[in-house]
Design an enzyme around this catalytic site. Structure first.
Site, PDB file in Angstrom:
ATOM      1  N   CYS A  34     -40.559 -13.950  17.978  1.00 52.62           N
ATOM      2  CA  CYS A  34     -39.812 -14.785  18.922  1.00 52.62           C
ATOM      3  C   CYS A  34     -38.902 -13.948  19.817  1.00 52.62           C
ATOM      4  O   CYS A  34     -38.629 -14.320  20.946  1.00 52.62           O
ATOM      5  CB  CYS A  34     -39.005 -15.823  18.170  1.00 52.62           C
ATOM      6  SG  CYS A  34     -37.848 -15.095  17.029  1.00 52.62           S
ATOM      7  N   GLU A  51     -28.630 -12.180   7.852  1.00 51.31           N
ATOM      8  CA  GLU A  51     -29.431 -12.411   9.057  1.00 51.31           C
ATOM      9  C   GLU A  51     -29.005 -13.719   9.711  1.00 51.31           C
ATOM     10  O   GLU A  51     -28.872 -13.800  10.929  1.00 51.31           O
ATOM     11  CB  GLU A  51     -30.922 -12.461   8.727  1.00 51.31           C
ATOM     12  CG  GLU A  51     -31.774 -12.103   9.946  1.00 51.31           C
ATOM     13  CD  GLU A  51     -32.770 -13.153  10.354  1.00 51.31           C
ATOM     14  OE1 GLU A  51     -33.203 -13.932   9.506  1.00 51.31           O
ATOM     15  OE2 GLU A  51     -33.116 -13.177  11.548  1.00 51.31           O
ATOM     16  N   CYS A  97     -39.257 -14.012   8.205  1.00 53.88           N
ATOM     17  CA  CYS A  97     -39.140 -13.888   9.659  1.00 53.88           C
ATOM     18  C   CYS A  97     -40.436 -13.277  10.166  1.00 53.88           C
ATOM     19  O   CYS A  97     -40.876 -12.254   9.671  1.00 53.88           O
ATOM     20  CB  CYS A  97     -37.950 -13.004  10.001  1.00 53.88           C
ATOM     21  SG  CYS A  97     -37.958 -12.410  11.689  1.00 53.88           S
ATOM     22  N   HIS A 120     -32.640 -17.416  22.076  1.00 52.86           N
ATOM     23  CA  HIS A 120     -32.726 -16.915  20.703  1.00 52.86           C
ATOM     24  C   HIS A 120     -31.973 -17.820  19.726  1.00 52.86           C
ATOM     25  O   HIS A 120     -32.402 -18.005  18.590  1.00 52.86           O
ATOM     26  CB  HIS A 120     -32.191 -15.485  20.661  1.00 52.86           C
ATOM     27  CG  HIS A 120     -32.843 -14.672  19.590  1.00 52.86           C
ATOM     28  ND1 HIS A 120     -34.194 -14.709  19.355  1.00 52.86           N
ATOM     29  CD2 HIS A 120     -32.330 -13.816  18.668  1.00 52.86           C
ATOM     30  CE1 HIS A 120     -34.483 -13.922  18.330  1.00 52.86           C
ATOM     31  NE2 HIS A 120     -33.373 -13.371  17.897  1.00 52.86           N
ATOM     32  N   THR A 174     -35.637  -6.216  15.308  1.00 48.77           N
ATOM     33  CA  THR A 174     -36.598  -6.925  14.461  1.00 48.77           C
ATOM     34  C   THR A 174     -38.033  -6.628  14.881  1.00 48.77           C
ATOM     35  O   THR A 174     -38.369  -6.717  16.065  1.00 48.77           O
ATOM     36  CB  THR A 174     -36.338  -8.444  14.578  1.00 48.77           C
ATOM     37  OG1 THR A 174     -35.027  -8.701  14.090  1.00 48.77           O
ATOM     38  CG2 THR A 174     -37.348  -9.248  13.796  1.00 48.77           C
ATOM     39  N   GLU A 229     -35.960  -4.492  10.168  1.00 52.62           N
ATOM     40  CA  GLU A 229     -35.243  -4.072  11.376  1.00 52.62           C
ATOM     41  C   GLU A 229     -35.193  -2.546  11.480  1.00 52.62           C
ATOM     42  O   GLU A 229     -35.178  -1.850  10.462  1.00 52.62           O
ATOM     43  CB  GLU A 229     -33.826  -4.641  11.384  1.00 52.62           C
ATOM     44  CG  GLU A 229     -33.736  -6.099  11.832  1.00 52.62           C
ATOM     45  CD  GLU A 229     -34.408  -7.096  10.909  1.00 52.62           C
ATOM     46  OE1 GLU A 229     -34.386  -6.874   9.682  1.00 52.62           O
ATOM     47  OE2 GLU A 229     -34.974  -8.088  11.402  1.00 52.62           O
ATOM     48  N   CYS A 232     -37.043 -21.644  12.821  1.00 48.79           N
ATOM     49  CA  CYS A 232     -37.554 -20.684  11.823  1.00 48.79           C
ATOM     50  C   CYS A 232     -36.774 -20.748  10.514  1.00 48.79           C
ATOM     51  O   CYS A 232     -37.355 -20.772   9.425  1.00 48.79           O
ATOM     52  CB  CYS A 232     -37.533 -19.274  12.394  1.00 48.79           C
ATOM     53  SG  CYS A 232     -35.904 -18.704  12.886  1.00 48.79           S
ATOM     54  N   TYR A 276     -33.120 -20.797  15.832  1.00 41.43           N
ATOM     55  CA  TYR A 276     -32.714 -20.699  14.430  1.00 41.43           C
ATOM     56  C   TYR A 276     -32.793 -21.999  13.644  1.00 41.43           C
ATOM     57  O   TYR A 276     -32.910 -21.971  12.421  1.00 41.43           O
ATOM     58  CB  TYR A 276     -31.317 -20.058  14.344  1.00 41.43           C
ATOM     59  CG  TYR A 276     -31.397 -18.545  14.326  1.00 41.43           C
ATOM     60  CD1 TYR A 276     -31.956 -17.849  15.394  1.00 41.43           C
ATOM     61  CD2 TYR A 276     -30.946 -17.821  13.239  1.00 41.43           C
ATOM     62  CE1 TYR A 276     -32.058 -16.462  15.368  1.00 41.43           C
ATOM     63  CE2 TYR A 276     -31.041 -16.431  13.202  1.00 41.43           C
ATOM     64  CZ  TYR A 276     -31.597 -15.756  14.267  1.00 41.43           C
ATOM     65  OH  TYR A 276     -31.697 -14.396  14.229  1.00 41.43           O
TER      66      TYR A 276
HETATM   67  C1  LIG Z   1     -31.508  -9.227  10.548  1.00 42.68           C
HETATM   68  C2  LIG Z   1     -31.066  -9.007  11.945  1.00 42.68           C
HETATM   69  C3  LIG Z   1     -32.014  -8.996  12.966  1.00 42.68           C
HETATM   70  C4  LIG Z   1     -31.621  -8.713  14.271  1.00 42.68           C
HETATM   71  N1  LIG Z   1     -32.582  -8.617  15.247  1.00 42.68           N
HETATM   72  C5  LIG Z   1     -32.232  -8.220  16.484  1.00 42.68           C
HETATM   73  C6  LIG Z   1     -33.220  -7.992  17.487  1.00 42.68           C
HETATM   74  O1  LIG Z   1     -34.414  -8.156  17.241  1.00 42.68           O
HETATM   75  N2  LIG Z   1     -32.820  -7.578  18.699  1.00 42.68           N
HETATM   76  C7  LIG Z   1     -31.512  -7.386  19.010  1.00 42.68           C
HETATM   77  O2  LIG Z   1     -31.237  -7.017  20.130  1.00 42.68           O
HETATM   78  N3  LIG Z   1     -30.544  -7.558  18.079  1.00 42.68           N
HETATM   79  C8  LIG Z   1     -30.885  -7.974  16.833  1.00 42.68           C
HETATM   80  N4  LIG Z   1     -29.906  -8.175  15.883  1.00 42.68           N
HETATM   81  C9  LIG Z   1     -28.554  -7.835  16.227  1.00 42.68           C
HETATM   82  C10 LIG Z   1     -27.546  -8.974  16.287  1.00 42.68           C
HETATM   83  O3  LIG Z   1     -27.615  -9.624  17.509  1.00 42.68           O
HETATM   84  C11 LIG Z   1     -26.193  -8.320  15.999  1.00 42.68           C
HETATM   85  O4  LIG Z   1     -26.143  -8.030  14.616  1.00 42.68           O
HETATM   86  C12 LIG Z   1     -25.025  -9.196  16.399  1.00 42.68           C
HETATM   87  O5  LIG Z   1     -24.970  -9.352  17.783  1.00 42.68           O
HETATM   88  C13 LIG Z   1     -23.725  -8.560  15.901  1.00 42.68           C
HETATM   89  O6  LIG Z   1     -23.614  -7.237  16.326  1.00 42.68           O
HETATM   90  P1  LIG Z   1     -23.334  -6.080  15.274  1.00 42.68           P
HETATM   91  O7  LIG Z   1     -24.263  -6.217  14.156  1.00 42.68           O
HETATM   92  O8  LIG Z   1     -23.283  -4.818  16.015  1.00 42.68           O
HETATM   93  O9  LIG Z   1     -21.922  -6.416  14.677  1.00 42.68           O
HETATM   94  P2  LIG Z   1     -20.528  -6.147  15.325  1.00 42.68           P
HETATM   95  O10 LIG Z   1     -20.616  -6.338  16.810  1.00 42.68           O
HETATM   96  O11 LIG Z   1     -19.991  -4.882  14.823  1.00 42.68           O
HETATM   97  O12 LIG Z   1     -19.715  -7.365  14.744  1.00 42.68           O
HETATM   98  C14 LIG Z   1     -19.017  -7.323  13.502  1.00 42.68           C
HETATM   99  C15 LIG Z   1     -17.747  -8.158  13.646  1.00 42.68           C
HETATM  100  O13 LIG Z   1     -16.925  -7.566  14.647  1.00 42.68           O
HETATM  101  C16 LIG Z   1     -16.560  -8.528  15.611  1.00 42.68           C
HETATM  102  N5  LIG Z   1     -16.435  -7.835  16.894  1.00 42.68           N
HETATM  103  C17 LIG Z   1     -17.386  -7.068  17.503  1.00 42.68           C
HETATM  104  N6  LIG Z   1     -16.916  -6.576  18.663  1.00 42.68           N
HETATM  105  C18 LIG Z   1     -15.656  -7.041  18.794  1.00 42.68           C
HETATM  106  C19 LIG Z   1     -14.652  -6.877  19.789  1.00 42.68           C
HETATM  107  N7  LIG Z   1     -14.848  -6.143  20.883  1.00 42.68           N
HETATM  108  N8  LIG Z   1     -13.489  -7.530  19.597  1.00 42.68           N
HETATM  109  C20 LIG Z   1     -13.263  -8.309  18.496  1.00 42.68           C
HETATM  110  N9  LIG Z   1     -14.174  -8.478  17.519  1.00 42.68           N
HETATM  111  C21 LIG Z   1     -15.358  -7.847  17.663  1.00 42.68           C
HETATM  112  C22 LIG Z   1     -17.692  -9.557  15.589  1.00 42.68           C
HETATM  113  O14 LIG Z   1     -17.312 -10.833  16.091  1.00 42.68           O
HETATM  114  C23 LIG Z   1     -18.037  -9.589  14.116  1.00 42.68           C
HETATM  115  O15 LIG Z   1     -17.184 -10.481  13.447  1.00 42.68           O
HETATM  116  C24 LIG Z   1     -30.263  -8.485  14.565  1.00 42.68           C
HETATM  117  C25 LIG Z   1     -29.313  -8.533  13.545  1.00 42.68           C
HETATM  118  C26 LIG Z   1     -29.698  -8.784  12.256  1.00 42.68           C
HETATM  119  C27 LIG Z   1     -28.648  -8.783  11.168  1.00 42.68           C
END
Ligand SMILES: Cc1cc2nc3c(=O)[nH]c(=O)nc-3n(C[C@H](O)[C@H](O)[C@H](O)COP(=O)(O)OP(=O)(O)OC[C@H]3O[C@@H](n4cnc5c(N)ncnc54)[C@H](O)[C@@H]3O)c2cc1C
Ligand code: SF4
Lengths: 498, 86
Positions: free
Chosen positions: A102, A442, A98, A291, A189, A256, A298, A295
């Site tokens: 982006c 990711e 990565c 965003h 990221t 990250e 990349c 995918y």
């Molecule tokens: C490698 C990597 C790079 C990333 N880079 C960026 C970045 O540059 N900038 C950025 O802003 N973000 C970034 N992200 C964040 C990414 O957008 C989030 O990981 C994603 O939106 C999920 O949020 P979370 O990780 O908090 O998981 P969670 O929100 O905790 O989700 C875990 C599970 O819980 C479920 N869930 C969550 N909330 C609820 C709810 N209210 N009700 C029911 N189910 C629910 C979800 O559907 C999922 O199945 C990155 C993530 C990764 C892994």
């Protein structure tokens, strides 16, 4: 435009507060754990100066008429959207990782589109601010990180209902000259090796949640910003040489960080949303669309590297001609190209927004990303199948370098006779790196978890229309075309059979 | 004689685009070769049949969009150079 080298030099001038493994990072550009991520981002700079790639890695700014790095561009046509994904696939191929840039590109584009609409409704001047900011980013060829994801605490509660309100970034003070913000963004990221951080709200907000409806940009070393760099599987292998990592030069995934804003002051000219809760849904949706468009670019570029690695391992182990291996590698290509089709389709189906900037088709962009939450698991499964158990049991580089065990490894880790053992080891490690570590989660969560795409797909596809056409075909509702074709109604036409 | 080379972005090239440039440089050492500059002949090098390098309205040009043999490349360049001769 900066070269890769100049970008790395520019990082040495910044003084962000970064912690990793219980120590403060002195220099992002030179730290052995962070440097490979820096190299991957540097590739976005280097390829913009290369005449072999500039057709897709550069653009002409609609704001200044200058030639700029495409990562700082506001897309002016569907062709621009297509060029963006072509650039991402190319960079995936060149880094096998990565390259992080982006997210900031998507953030400036999403804000450009949304600020225009906020101003139209409220008479604010956010659009001028974001235009000035984009010019600043373009002129200095900066890399801003895009920080949307809040840490969110208890997911069943809304921001204002959290026991600790700081679990969503919020405005804690409004002053004449700017605002003060507090909270933290997770998984950001490339944040540690960016020049700036752009913050956006993580979800659609209600009228009583205005304090969380905030978007702004600050330099990475702004007073009050602290970053804690996240661990990855096998990250410390970077200290053990250049074989065990699999991709020692460019690492894996973006690198990250948890980014904490502890009463950070933001001057008004860098605030792009402050309380306009009714535009949070739009900002999140537009950013997510950009965003998710990425995918199939990349990740497919990275898949190209994995497919190549798998084919090399097959050759090195003498199974390349076996029909099931040929078939499985073809399946990997099929899966990757399917994702590529999605990225191209959502880009070609993009459209002009009132701001003049173009965005991809949201339904198709979400389909792109949803496929990426699945297909990389399948192509990784095939890569591991073809590589064999050695993908997780290969002796270490340290034992390979140890005179006491080197000859044993040379002898017993040999594949086909003509390929040196070290080459086989390097290729196996590359397969391991791309199919086992951080790469898969990711694909799952980056740009949003699968459910986020399902919700958007359900919202964006017209299910009522599909129900209607099914009723017409089944003969439950009249078919106006049938009457035109046959000159009689369906009832009259079929009466003779009854 | 000035020759401009214009590459496509090379997002997923089907053959080594650089080979075309190498062949031209090797076989025509007296040519002045530039990237994206005004010239007598423009050589567009696209990585695939999509042909992204090509710009409409160019007068004397060559367009490569798939793998070609050294002889073919040399032959095409010679023809383009000949077209330029007064
Ligand atoms: C490698 C990597 C790079 C990333 N880079 C960026 C970045 O540059 N900038 C950025 O802003 N973000 C970034 N992200 C964040 C990414 O957008 C989030 O990981 C994603 O939106 C999920 O949020 P979370 O990780 O908090 O998981 P969670 O929100 O905790 O989700 C875990 C599970 O819980 C479920 N869930 C969550 N909330 C609820 C709810 N209210 N009700 C029911 N189910 C629910 C979800 O559907 C999922 O199945 C990155 C993530 C990764 C892994
Ligand atoms: S010609 Fe082919 S390889 Fe070159 S940028 Fe266009 S699509 Fe990519």
């Amino acid at each position: 435009m900066m070269s890769g080298k100049e970008y790395i030099e520019s990082l040495r001038k910044l003084k962000p507060r970064i912690y990793f493994m219980g120590r403060r990072i002195e220099s992002v550009a030179d730290d052995p754990i962070l440097a490979p991520h820096v190299n991957a981002a540097a590739m976005t700079y280097e390829l913009a100066l290369d005449p072999r790639y500039e057709e897709i890695t550069t653009a002409v700014s609609h704001l200044t008429g200058e030639k700029i790095n495409r990562f700082t561009h506001i897309h002016q046509s569907t062709e621009d959207l297509v060029k963006k994904v072509r650039m991402l696939r190319l960079l995936g191929q060149k880094t096998g990782s990565c390259f992080q840039r982006c997210v900031g590109c998507d953030a400036i584009n999403a804000l450009y589109i949304t600020c225009y609409d906020i101003d139209k409704k409220y008479g604010t001047d956010y659009f001028e601010r974001i235009k000035d900011y984009v010019k600043y980013v373009q002129k200095n060829d900066l890399m801003p990180a895009g920080a949307m994801t809040d840490v969110k605490g208890d997911r069943s509660k809304r921001p204002g209902q959290q026991v600790d309100k700081d679990l969503y970034v919020r405005v804690v003070e409004k002053r004449e000259d700017g605002i003060v913000v507090r909270g933290a963004k997770a998984h950001i990221t490339g944040a540690v090796n960016s020049h700036e951080i752009i913050v956006m709200p993580t979800r659609a907000l209600e009228a009583d949640e205005k304090e969380f409806a905030v978007s702004f940009a600050v330099p990475v070393d702004a007073e009050g910003v602290t970053m804690i760099f996240g661990r990855q599987t096998n990250d410390l292998r970077r200290l053990d040489g250049d074989i065990d990592c699999g991709n020692a030069k460019y690492a894996t995934v973006g690198g990250e960080a948890l980014v904490i804003f502890d009463n950070v002051f933001v001057p008004w000219e860098r605030v792009f949303m402050c309380g306009e809760h009714d535009f949070t849904a739009q900002l999140v949706e537009v950013f997510a669309t950009f965003h998710r468009q990425n995918y199939g670019g990349c990740k497919v570029g990275v898949a190209d590297v994995l497919i190549g690695a798998t084919a090399n391992v097959a050759e090195m182990q003498g199974i390349a001609k076996a029909s099931h291996v040929v078939d499985k590698i073809t399946e990997m290509i099929h899966l990757a190209e399917t994702c590529w089709c999605c990225s191209l389709a959502c880009s070609y189906e993009g459209y002009r927004t009132p701001s003049g900037a173009y965005m991809p088709n949201p339904l198709l962009a979400n389909v792109t990303k949803l496929n990426i939450t699945r297909f990389p698991y399948e192509w990784s499964r095939i890569a591991q199948d073809i590589t064999g158990g050695i993908v997780i049991t290969l002796p270490s580089e340290k034992d390979y370098r140890n005179p006491e065990t080197r000859d044993l490894i040379e002898k017993y880790m040999k594949g086909v006779a003509e390929v040196p053992t070290e080459q086989r080891m390097r290729m196996i490690r590359l397969v391991e790196n791309l199919s086992i570590g951080a790469e898969l989660p990711e694909s799952m969560h980056g740009a949003g978890s699968p459910q986020a795409q399902k919700i958007m797909i359900a919202r964006r596809s017209n299910l009522e229309m599909k129900k209607e056409i099914a009723k017409i075909i089944a003969g439950i509702k009249p078919d106006e075309n049938f009457r035109k074709i046959r000159g009689v109604s369906e009832e009259e036409y079929f009466a003779r059979f009854k | 004689m000035k020759v401009a080379i214009k590459y496509c972005g090379g997002c997923n090239e089907n053959y080594s685009r650089e080979e075309v440039e190498k062949v031209i440089r090797k076989n025509f050492p007296d040519l002045e070769i530039f990237y994206s500059k005004p010239a007598n002949v423009v050589v567009f090098i696209s990585g695939c049949k999509k042909g992204c390098a090509f710009v409409h309205g160019t007068e004397n040009f060559l367009h490569f969009d798939c793998k070609r043999s050294e002889e073919e490349i040399v032959e095409e360049v010679k023809r383009a150079l000949w077209r330029e001769k007064p």
